[in-house]
Design a protein around this motif. Structure first.
Motif, PDB file in Angstrom:
ATOM      1  N   TRP A 108       0.826  -1.202   0.000  1.00  0.00           N
ATOM      2  CA  TRP A 108       0.000   0.000   0.000  1.00  0.00           C
ATOM      3  C   TRP A 108       0.865   1.259   0.000  1.00  0.00           C
ATOM      4  O   TRP A 108       0.550   2.237  -0.666  1.00  0.00           O
ATOM      5  CB  TRP A 108      -0.943  -0.048   1.198  1.00  0.00           C
ATOM      6  N   ASP A 133       1.887   2.031  -3.394  1.00  0.00           N
ATOM      7  CA  ASP A 133       0.807   2.126  -4.372  1.00  0.00           C
ATOM      8  C   ASP A 133       0.947   3.378  -5.238  1.00  0.00           C
ATOM      9  O   ASP A 133       1.458   4.411  -4.796  1.00  0.00           O
ATOM     10  CB  ASP A 133      -0.530   2.146  -3.638  1.00  0.00           C
ATOM     11  N   ARG A 170      -1.401   5.334  -6.516  1.00  0.00           N
ATOM     12  CA  ARG A 170      -2.275   6.475  -6.206  1.00  0.00           C
ATOM     13  C   ARG A 170      -2.349   6.765  -4.716  1.00  0.00           C
ATOM     14  O   ARG A 170      -2.171   7.904  -4.296  1.00  0.00           O
ATOM     15  CB  ARG A 170      -3.661   6.217  -6.774  1.00  0.00           C
ATOM     16  N   GLY A 171      -2.645   5.758  -3.935  1.00  0.00           N
ATOM     17  CA  GLY A 171      -2.845   6.010  -2.508  1.00  0.00           C
ATOM     18  C   GLY A 171      -1.586   5.869  -1.679  1.00  0.00           C
ATOM     19  O   GLY A 171      -1.623   6.029  -0.470  1.00  0.00           O
ATOM     20  N   LYS A 229       5.562   3.390 -10.665  1.00  0.00           N
ATOM     21  CA  LYS A 229       4.913   2.114 -10.349  1.00  0.00           C
ATOM     22  C   LYS A 229       5.954   1.208  -9.709  1.00  0.00           C
ATOM     23  O   LYS A 229       6.501   0.320 -10.361  1.00  0.00           O
ATOM     24  CB  LYS A 229       4.353   1.491 -11.625  1.00  0.00           C
ATOM     25  N   THR A 287      -5.480   4.930   6.521  1.00  0.00           N
ATOM     26  CA  THR A 287      -6.295   4.397   5.429  1.00  0.00           C
ATOM     27  C   THR A 287      -7.492   3.626   5.961  1.00  0.00           C
ATOM     28  O   THR A 287      -8.563   3.653   5.374  1.00  0.00           O
ATOM     29  CB  THR A 287      -5.444   3.490   4.536  1.00  0.00           C
ATOM     30  N   ASN A 322     -12.879   7.276  -1.050  1.00  0.00           N
ATOM     31  CA  ASN A 322     -12.226   6.280  -1.886  1.00  0.00           C
ATOM     32  C   ASN A 322     -10.720   6.350  -1.628  1.00  0.00           C
ATOM     33  O   ASN A 322     -10.113   7.411  -1.743  1.00  0.00           O
ATOM     34  CB  ASN A 322     -12.529   6.612  -3.351  1.00  0.00           C
ATOM     35  N   TYR A 368      -8.318   5.351  -3.300  1.00  0.00           N
ATOM     36  CA  TYR A 368      -7.454   5.576  -4.456  1.00  0.00           C
ATOM     37  C   TYR A 368      -7.545   7.012  -4.970  1.00  0.00           C
ATOM     38  O   TYR A 368      -7.006   7.327  -6.014  1.00  0.00           O
ATOM     39  CB  TYR A 368      -7.803   4.592  -5.577  1.00  0.00           C
ATOM     40  N   TRP A 385      -6.743  10.739  -5.617  1.00  0.00           N
ATOM     41  CA  TRP A 385      -5.489  11.480  -5.633  1.00  0.00           C
ATOM     42  C   TRP A 385      -5.767  12.952  -5.365  1.00  0.00           C
ATOM     43  O   TRP A 385      -6.719  13.470  -5.905  1.00  0.00           O
ATOM     44  CB  TRP A 385      -4.773  11.311  -6.981  1.00  0.00           C
ATOM     45  N   THR A 440     -12.593  -0.310  -2.858  1.00  0.00           N
ATOM     46  CA  THR A 440     -11.917   0.980  -2.820  1.00  0.00           C
ATOM     47  C   THR A 440     -12.094   1.650  -1.470  1.00  0.00           C
ATOM     48  O   THR A 440     -11.782   2.808  -1.301  1.00  0.00           O
ATOM     49  CB  THR A 440     -12.480   1.905  -3.909  1.00  0.00           C
TER      50      THR A 440
END
Lengths: 306, 270, 122
Positions: free
Chosen positions: A135, A138, A140-141, A159, B30, B36, B38, B40, B233
């Motif tokens: 994670w 990751d 994006r997050g 990536k 998290t 969500n 993910y 950004w 998500t």
């Protein structure tokens, strides 16, 4: 004297009873080790020379498994290289841990708290560690992409775990994070066993700090460092959990370790015979590395004592 | 005498600790976040934080079942180790023919990492017919060589006269172990319990091989399964991770001293 | 006393505290898990709306799906019983086609009894 001869048969019986008792006490443990250490090792060696699967009768094929592995199997070489890189990187972690141990060892206030925090990641479940780090990496997050992008170091997200260049270092970094505290504890124990008067004598003689470190600390710490290296070698086996969760050997086979490859060959493709041959290689590698580490540390430590 | 100021060392240690804690923080953040995950850019503090991810994950997976499996396997491993290692450790304090060979055998077994035996170990377990069962998961972990030697050392430190006196009083061998030796070997017991707790609680590779059905999965297997099966998500996976980590961390923080001592004495696991 | 020291020892205290917490929580659940979801429907001026349809949507892996509906009584009140869910949405609709916003319901455990804040139809 007469009593001794009269007691003799009784004594005899007691001895047999003693042996029976020892046998009963040892038996359960020995049975476990026989079933799960000795028998598998032998069976494994035998299997590696056979062509066998659960549905097919065993057939002796000599060295064919090894031939295939050494000559035709690129994945094996990838896995071997990665395992060696994995082991080869552990001195970095040990050096880091040594630095931390030196800082924590001195009469620093709050040293116990620092020690606890650094050690906190070691007893964690490795699967969970894998998920946490997956994670963090990751796209994006993840924490790393967030930091790198918001500080402007990179424009495009990296990536990490999908890249052939980054995946292995990333997995190794996660492994470092988990095992650092353990190295630190081993080294701390070693540091605390060094007699203080050696340092005082050196200080009185005007030996500078870095020389004290090189001449006193490092040589006397050798057994602990050896232990760390052995742990590092063993970790290349136990890091199965981490690799399985983080990348499952991918991308391609960029993070494949011997142990993950053995698992895939044995339980993914049901090629138990081939997996057994891989295991033999891995085991030999472990033994050789341990012996080398032992020689290096043992030899030098011995010369110092003399 | 001149002394270097301590603040640089504090600064370094604070930085190190911060780095070590970042993963913990990120996963907790998290697991609490309401948006969500993910999205950004990710925010440093959770957006409209709530605890419902934990509720979701509780109903998404059979958490109590995983926990039960893990607890049972761990208890089996710990009690098996206490029983067998005590017995074997006590046996090794006695003199008997062939003792040297047994010790040598155990020492050389210690060099065999369990991971190097998985293929035949799987075949043996299936031959024994305990695949996919608690016993099958716990079986290879029922006795640990390093812990046998820890017990042996601890028992040898007990004065002989005490044991002889007990024997004169007519106590049986097992009674001697339970009544006299074990109460004097608390650190050894603690080490034993702790080492086997982390080894069996965190074990992944072996359960992965042995367990076939979902309802026999232990917590680490449940985690890996969640990761591969569920696509979501929300922070549910990370709530799960936190729930899995909390028991181990609680035990670690409670028994920190014993933990660290146990680990250094049993450093070479496997 | 000795038992007091034993009780306050961390290996006894922490598991005991946890056990009490878990036990208490489960006791609470036992007395509050009839799955009753109730509330009232009002219009923009705050008057109760009788005869409005209240629809419950259940979360179905990814999306929300209609599961149950009921009609408000003269006081604008509605009541679902035996709802074995922990997450869902509520919406009120009137006969003339007006509807309220969807209200997300998140419960602390499955079939928790809950009084929903009034649904407003504009």
């Amino acid at each position: 004297m007469t009593t001794a001869s009269a007691r003799s048969p009784w004594y005899q019986r007691k001895q047999t009873r003693d042996i029976a008792l020892v046998g009963c006490f040892l038996l359960p443990s020995l049975a476990v080790f026989f079933l799960y250490r000795i028998l598998p090792l032998g069976w494994n060696a035998m299997l590696s020379f056979q062509s066998w699967s659960p549905l097919k009768a065993a057939k002796w094929i000599g060295l064919e498994n090894y031939e295939e592995m050494l000559l035709d199997d690129d994945v094996f070489w990838d896995a071997l290289t990665n395992t060696l890189i994995f082991i080869g990187c552990s001195p970095i972690a040990i050096a880091l841990a040594l630095g931390i141990a030196l800082l924590v060892n001195s009469d620093l206030k709050g040293a116990a708290i620092y020690r606890t925090i650094v050690f906190l990641s070691y007893p964690l479940m490795t699967v969970a560690v894998g998920i946490i780090w997956r994670w963090l990496y990751d796209v994006r997050g993840g924490f790393f992409n967030y930091v790198l992008r918001s500080t402007g170091a990179i424009d495009e997200p990296v990536k990490f775990l999908q890249s052939f260049d980054w995946a292995l270092p990333c997995v190794i970094a996660a492994e470092f994070w988990q095992v650092l505290g353990f190295y630190m504890i081993i080294l701390l124990t070693g540091l605390q066993s060094i007699p203080q008067h050696l340092y005082e004598a050196a200080r009185v003689d005007g030996v500078p700090a870095h020389a004290r470190f090189l001449r006193i600390t490092l040589p006397l710490l050798r057994p602990s460092i050896f232990l760390c290296i052995v742990v590092g070698i063993l970790n290349s086996f136990t890091s199965f959990d981490l690799v399985y969760v983080m990348t499952n050997g991918g991308p391609g086979h960029a993070t494949e370790l011997l142990i993950t490859y053995i698992y895939k060959a044995g339980f993914g493709q049901t090629r138990f015979d081939y997996a057994a041959a891989l295991t033999v290689v891995q085991f030999l590698l472990l033994v050789v590395l341990t012996v080398i580490a032992n020689k290096l540390s043992g030899g030098n430590a011995g010369s110092l004592e003399r | 005498m001149r002394r270097a100021p301590t603040w640089p060392r504090h600064a370094i240690m604070l930085a190190v600790c911060l780095l070590m804690l970042v993963p913990f923080y990120w996963v907790i953040k998290t697991s609490l976040t309401g948006e969500n995950i993910y999205a950004w850019p990710p925010s440093i503090i959770p957006v409209n934080p709530h605890l419902f991810n934990y509720v979701d994950v509780w109903y998404l997976i059979p958490f109590p079942r995983y926990l039960l499996n893990s607890v049972i396997v761990t208890i089996m491993a710990i009690s098996g180790n206490l029983l067998f290692n005590t017995a074997a450790g006590y046996a090794l304090t006695k003199q008997f023919p062939g003792k040297r060979w047994i010790v040598l055998l155990l020492l050389s077994c210690m060099l065999i990492p369990f991971q190097a035996t998985i293929i035949p170990a799987y075949l043996i377990t299936s031959w024994l017919g305990v695949l996919n069962s608690w016993l099958g998961i716990a079986l290879p972990m029922l006795s640990t060589i390093i812990c046998i030697f820890i017990f042996k050392a601890s028992f040898e430190a007990v004065p002989r006269s005490l044991i002889d006196a007990a024997r004169v009083d007519g106590l049986s061998e097992w009674r001697i172990v339970v009544r006299i030796l074990l109460p004097l070997s608390k650190p050894a017991i603690a080490t034993n319990v702790i080492l086997n707790f982390i080894w069996s609680w965190n074990a992944f590779l072996w359960p992965l091989i042995v367990v076939r059905s979902p309802d026999m999965q232990t917590l680490p297997l449940g985690l890996a399964r969640f990761l591969s099966v569920m696509e979501d998500t929300t922070g549910a996976l990370f709530a799960f991770v936190v729930m899995v980590l909390v028991p181990g961390l609680t035990i670690f923080l409670m028994a920190q001293k014993e933990f660290i001592r146990g680990l250094t004495s049993g450093a070479t696991k496997g | 006393m000795n038992w007091r020291r034993v009780l306050l020892h961390r290996f006894v205290f922490v598991p005991l505290a946890l056990a009490i917490l878990v036990g208490g929580w489960n006791l609470y659940i036992v007395y509050n898990d009839d799955g009753i979801i109730q509330g009232v429907v009002r219009d923009g001026s705050g008057a109760a709306l009788a005869g409005a349809t209240v629809i419950f949507f259940e979360r179905n892996s990814a999306y929300f799906e209609e599961r149950k509906r009921t009609i408000t009584d003269a006081k604008g009140a509605y009541r679902f019983t035996d709802m074995q869910i922990h997450i869902g949405q509520l919406e009120a609709r009137t006969a003339d086609g007006r509807q309220s916003q969807r209200r997300l319901l998140r419960l602390w455990f499955r079939a928790q009894n809950i009084d929903v804040a009034p649904l407003i139809v504009r």
